[in-house]
Motif scaffolding. Sequence first.
Motif, PDB file in Angstrom:
ATOM      1  N   LEU A  39      41.363  64.703  49.400  1.00 47.02           N
ATOM      2  CA  LEU A  39      42.754  64.179  49.445  1.00 47.02           C
ATOM      3  C   LEU A  39      43.552  65.634  50.534  1.00 47.02           C
ATOM      4  O   LEU A  39      44.635  65.148  51.130  1.00 47.02           O
ATOM      5  CB  LEU A  39      43.864  64.918  48.138  1.00 47.02           C
ATOM      6  N   LEU A  40      42.889  66.764  50.816  1.00 50.12           N
ATOM      7  CA  LEU A  40      43.645  67.149  51.866  1.00 50.12           C
ATOM      8  C   LEU A  40      42.939  66.811  53.169  1.00 50.12           C
ATOM      9  O   LEU A  40      43.721  67.096  53.588  1.00 50.12           O
ATOM     10  CB  LEU A  40      42.821  68.889  52.122  1.00 50.12           C
ATOM     11  N   ILE A  41      42.479  66.752  53.297  1.00 47.26           N
ATOM     12  CA  ILE A  41      41.511  66.265  54.514  1.00 47.26           C
ATOM     13  C   ILE A  41      42.063  64.548  55.100  1.00 47.26           C
ATOM     14  O   ILE A  41      42.910  65.011  56.666  1.00 47.26           O
ATOM     15  CB  ILE A  41      40.001  65.949  54.686  1.00 47.26           C
ATOM     16  N   THR A  42      42.782  64.215  54.085  1.00 42.00           N
ATOM     17  CA  THR A  42      43.381  63.115  54.048  1.00 42.00           C
ATOM     18  C   THR A  42      44.581  63.595  54.012  1.00 42.00           C
ATOM     19  O   THR A  42      45.391  62.366  55.089  1.00 42.00           O
ATOM     20  CB  THR A  42      43.017  61.488  53.418  1.00 42.00           C
ATOM     21  N   SER A  43      45.178  63.949  54.315  1.00 37.77           N
ATOM     22  CA  SER A  43      46.422  64.615  54.155  1.00 37.77           C
ATOM     23  C   SER A  43      46.905  65.299  55.535  1.00 37.77           C
ATOM     24  O   SER A  43      47.638  66.519  55.164  1.00 37.77           O
ATOM     25  CB  SER A  43      46.891  65.669  53.339  1.00 37.77           C
ATOM     26  N   ASP A  44      45.728  65.403  56.258  1.00 41.55           N
ATOM     27  CA  ASP A  44      45.809  65.580  57.355  1.00 41.55           C
ATOM     28  C   ASP A  44      46.000  68.102  57.585  1.00 41.55           C
ATOM     29  O   ASP A  44      46.325  68.025  58.794  1.00 41.55           O
ATOM     30  CB  ASP A  44      47.020  65.372  58.333  1.00 41.55           C
ATOM     31  N   VAL A  45      45.123  68.333  56.628  1.00 47.41           N
ATOM     32  CA  VAL A  45      45.106  69.560  56.315  1.00 47.41           C
ATOM     33  C   VAL A  45      43.747  70.258  57.325  1.00 47.41           C
ATOM     34  O   VAL A  45      44.708  71.410  57.751  1.00 47.41           O
ATOM     35  CB  VAL A  45      44.819  70.149  55.155  1.00 47.41           C
ATOM     36  N   GLY A  46      43.376  69.091  57.469  1.00 44.61           N
ATOM     37  CA  GLY A  46      42.306  70.036  58.493  1.00 44.61           C
ATOM     38  C   GLY A  46      40.630  70.288  58.133  1.00 44.61           C
ATOM     39  O   GLY A  46      41.135  71.009  56.978  1.00 44.61           O
ATOM     40  N   VAL A  47      39.397  70.384  58.632  1.00 42.51           N
ATOM     41  CA  VAL A  47      38.337  70.965  57.276  1.00 42.51           C
ATOM     42  C   VAL A  47      38.322  71.864  57.315  1.00 42.51           C
ATOM     43  O   VAL A  47      37.628  72.180  56.396  1.00 42.51           O
ATOM     44  CB  VAL A  47      37.574  69.913  58.819  1.00 42.51           C
ATOM     45  N   GLY A 252      52.742  79.912  70.802  1.00 43.64           N
ATOM     46  CA  GLY A 252      54.131  79.746  69.504  1.00 43.64           C
ATOM     47  C   GLY A 252      54.306  78.384  69.651  1.00 43.64           C
ATOM     48  O   GLY A 252      54.067  77.397  71.056  1.00 43.64           O
ATOM     49  N   LEU A 253      53.245  77.347  68.459  1.00 39.97           N
ATOM     50  CA  LEU A 253      53.580  75.997  67.939  1.00 39.97           C
ATOM     51  C   LEU A 253      55.206  75.666  67.721  1.00 39.97           C
ATOM     52  O   LEU A 253      55.483  75.996  66.810  1.00 39.97           O
ATOM     53  CB  LEU A 253      52.591  75.544  67.735  1.00 39.97           C
ATOM     54  N   VAL A 254      55.473  74.738  68.830  1.00 41.11           N
ATOM     55  CA  VAL A 254      56.438  73.618  67.772  1.00 41.11           C
ATOM     56  C   VAL A 254      56.149  72.015  67.182  1.00 41.11           C
ATOM     57  O   VAL A 254      55.536  71.798  67.415  1.00 41.11           O
ATOM     58  CB  VAL A 254      57.372  73.625  68.431  1.00 41.11           C
ATOM     59  N   LEU A 255      56.528  72.017  65.967  1.00 40.30           N
ATOM     60  CA  LEU A 255      55.531  70.467  64.945  1.00 40.30           C
ATOM     61  C   LEU A 255      57.241  69.525  65.104  1.00 40.30           C
ATOM     62  O   LEU A 255      57.859  70.432  64.500  1.00 40.30           O
ATOM     63  CB  LEU A 255      55.279  70.752  64.433  1.00 40.30           C
ATOM     64  N   THR A 256      56.862  68.922  65.671  1.00 42.33           N
ATOM     65  CA  THR A 256      58.471  67.566  65.969  1.00 42.33           C
ATOM     66  C   THR A 256      58.115  66.741  64.677  1.00 42.33           C
ATOM     67  O   THR A 256      57.097  66.557  64.426  1.00 42.33           O
ATOM     68  CB  THR A 256      58.541  67.122  67.066  1.00 42.33           C
ATOM     69  N   LYS A 257      59.518  65.627  64.942  1.00 40.30           N
ATOM     70  CA  LYS A 257      59.375  64.665  63.612  1.00 40.30           C
ATOM     71  C   LYS A 257      57.890  64.496  62.577  1.00 40.30           C
ATOM     72  O   LYS A 257      57.988  63.594  62.687  1.00 40.30           O
ATOM     73  CB  LYS A 257      58.253  63.640  64.783  1.00 40.30           C
ATOM     74  N   LEU A 258      58.390  65.788  61.867  1.00 43.48           N
ATOM     75  CA  LEU A 258      58.240  66.126  60.636  1.00 43.48           C
ATOM     76  C   LEU A 258      58.851  64.965  59.659  1.00 43.48           C
ATOM     77  O   LEU A 258      58.417  65.010  58.952  1.00 43.48           O
ATOM     78  CB  LEU A 258      58.351  67.639  60.579  1.00 43.48           C
ATOM     79  N   ASP A 259      59.949  64.721  60.292  1.00 45.50           N
ATOM     80  CA  ASP A 259      60.643  63.891  59.398  1.00 45.50           C
ATOM     81  C   ASP A 259      60.537  63.008  58.430  1.00 45.50           C
ATOM     82  O   ASP A 259      61.028  61.697  57.839  1.00 45.50           O
ATOM     83  CB  ASP A 259      62.507  63.867  59.924  1.00 45.50           C
ATOM     84  N   GLY A 260      59.666  62.396  60.230  1.00 45.08           N
ATOM     85  CA  GLY A 260      59.325  60.421  59.877  1.00 45.08           C
ATOM     86  C   GLY A 260      58.309  60.315  59.600  1.00 45.08           C
ATOM     87  O   GLY A 260      57.321  59.073  59.515  1.00 45.08           O
ATOM     88  N   THR A 261      57.187  61.542  58.795  1.00 42.27           N
ATOM     89  CA  THR A 261      55.840  61.412  59.113  1.00 42.27           C
ATOM     90  C   THR A 261      55.329  61.789  57.141  1.00 42.27           C
ATOM     91  O   THR A 261      55.924  62.696  56.873  1.00 42.27           O
ATOM     92  CB  THR A 261      55.271  62.036  59.800  1.00 42.27           C
ATOM     93  N   ALA A 262      53.984  61.270  56.546  1.00 42.95           N
ATOM     94  CA  ALA A 262      53.577  61.741  55.470  1.00 42.95           C
ATOM     95  C   ALA A 262      52.974  62.432  56.430  1.00 42.95           C
ATOM     96  O   ALA A 262      51.767  62.944  55.544  1.00 42.95           O
ATOM     97  CB  ALA A 262      53.382  60.291  55.138  1.00 42.95           C
ATOM     98  N   LYS A 263      52.631  62.584  57.135  1.00 39.51           N
ATOM     99  CA  LYS A 263      51.410  64.028  57.963  1.00 39.51           C
ATOM    100  C   LYS A 263      51.600  64.995  58.367  1.00 39.51           C
ATOM    101  O   LYS A 263      51.249  66.294  58.809  1.00 39.51           O
ATOM    102  CB  LYS A 263      50.796  63.417  59.152  1.00 39.51           C
ATOM    103  N   GLY A 264      52.701  65.975  57.371  1.00 40.05           N
ATOM    104  CA  GLY A 264      53.112  66.867  57.360  1.00 40.05           C
ATOM    105  C   GLY A 264      51.856  67.955  56.816  1.00 40.05           C
ATOM    106  O   GLY A 264      52.555  69.499  57.435  1.00 40.05           O
TER     107      GLY A 264
END
Length: 304
Positions: A39-47, A252-264
């Motif tokens: 579940l976590l891997i398919t939710s893009d949390v990273g291995v 630093g990182l900026v993560l954009t487009k969190l609003d349109g995605t399920a990959k948060g």
Amino acid sequence: ERLEEGLEKTRTSLLGKLDRLIRGKDQVDDEVLDQLEELLITSDVGVKTTLEIIRRVEARVARDKYVSTRELNAIIRDEIAQLLLDHAPERPADFDAPLPHKPYVIMVVGVNGVGKTTTIGKLAYRYREAGKSVLLGAADTFRAAAIEQLEIWAERAGVPLIKQHPGADPAAVAFDTLAAAKSRGVDVVIIDTAGRLHTKGGLMEELAKIRRVMGRQVEGAPHEVLLVLDASTGQNAIRQAEEFTKSVEVTGLVLTKLDGTAKGGIVIGISNEFKIPVKYIGVGEKIEDLQIFDRRAFVEALFG
Ligand code: GDP
């Protein structure tokens, strides 16, 4: 509240998967843990981050012997919050906080299309709203459209911009911008850079040259190098982070487009994988849709 709206898709997806996982089961056992890992891997949390979270949940199960699946949501939330606490630093400074340098120089890097220009406009707006003077530098000189886009955002944010003609030397634009910032007594300088990975002579060399030139104008500049990544591209964003951090000292990182995605879920893993903090997140196309990343608020918004 904006954060919760922005993360709605990721939240629904994560909680939905968790719900399906525990349905019909009473106890957290090996099977549940295996499914949680998937579940976590398919939710893009990273291995790497997924394995860390699983280890933490396993340790909790080993300690408490019996853990009901009803408690799983709360446990995962706690463990993710703790992981973010361990690896992400304190919340970045508010826009109205005193800055460590004058001018404070921010260089923004990232591949075309990720939301780099938009992010620069949003940052400029926030600093200006907080009472700071801002100057933008259009050092992505490769495309005329890039300069025009940045001009539109400068206007929206109500801040001035230094530019040259398309095709000009990006390092020269950065140099001019810092010179102008010094003579005008500007507080914050934000430099846009090119975003195509394959340039004549290479983007990474171009970025290195811009850096050197800035350092000659203002001591310690750039003081911040922000890498902008599109969260909705999931693993692609991870590859871009690998590419950039190899040759550029990203702060630093900026993560954009969190609003349109399920990959948060990417937000959870990425600062852990690269040991670079997520500083800002983009949750929409409008000028106010930028937030300082707050890991507690993030976990709360995700798991509620
Ligand atoms: P650049 O090529 O990296 O400079 O990208 P732009 O800043 O031009 O943005 C590309 C597209 O992404 C535009 O349509 C923006 O409106 C959109 N965009 C940027 N940030 C966000 C965000 O946080 N959320 C959403 N939904 N769209 C965004």
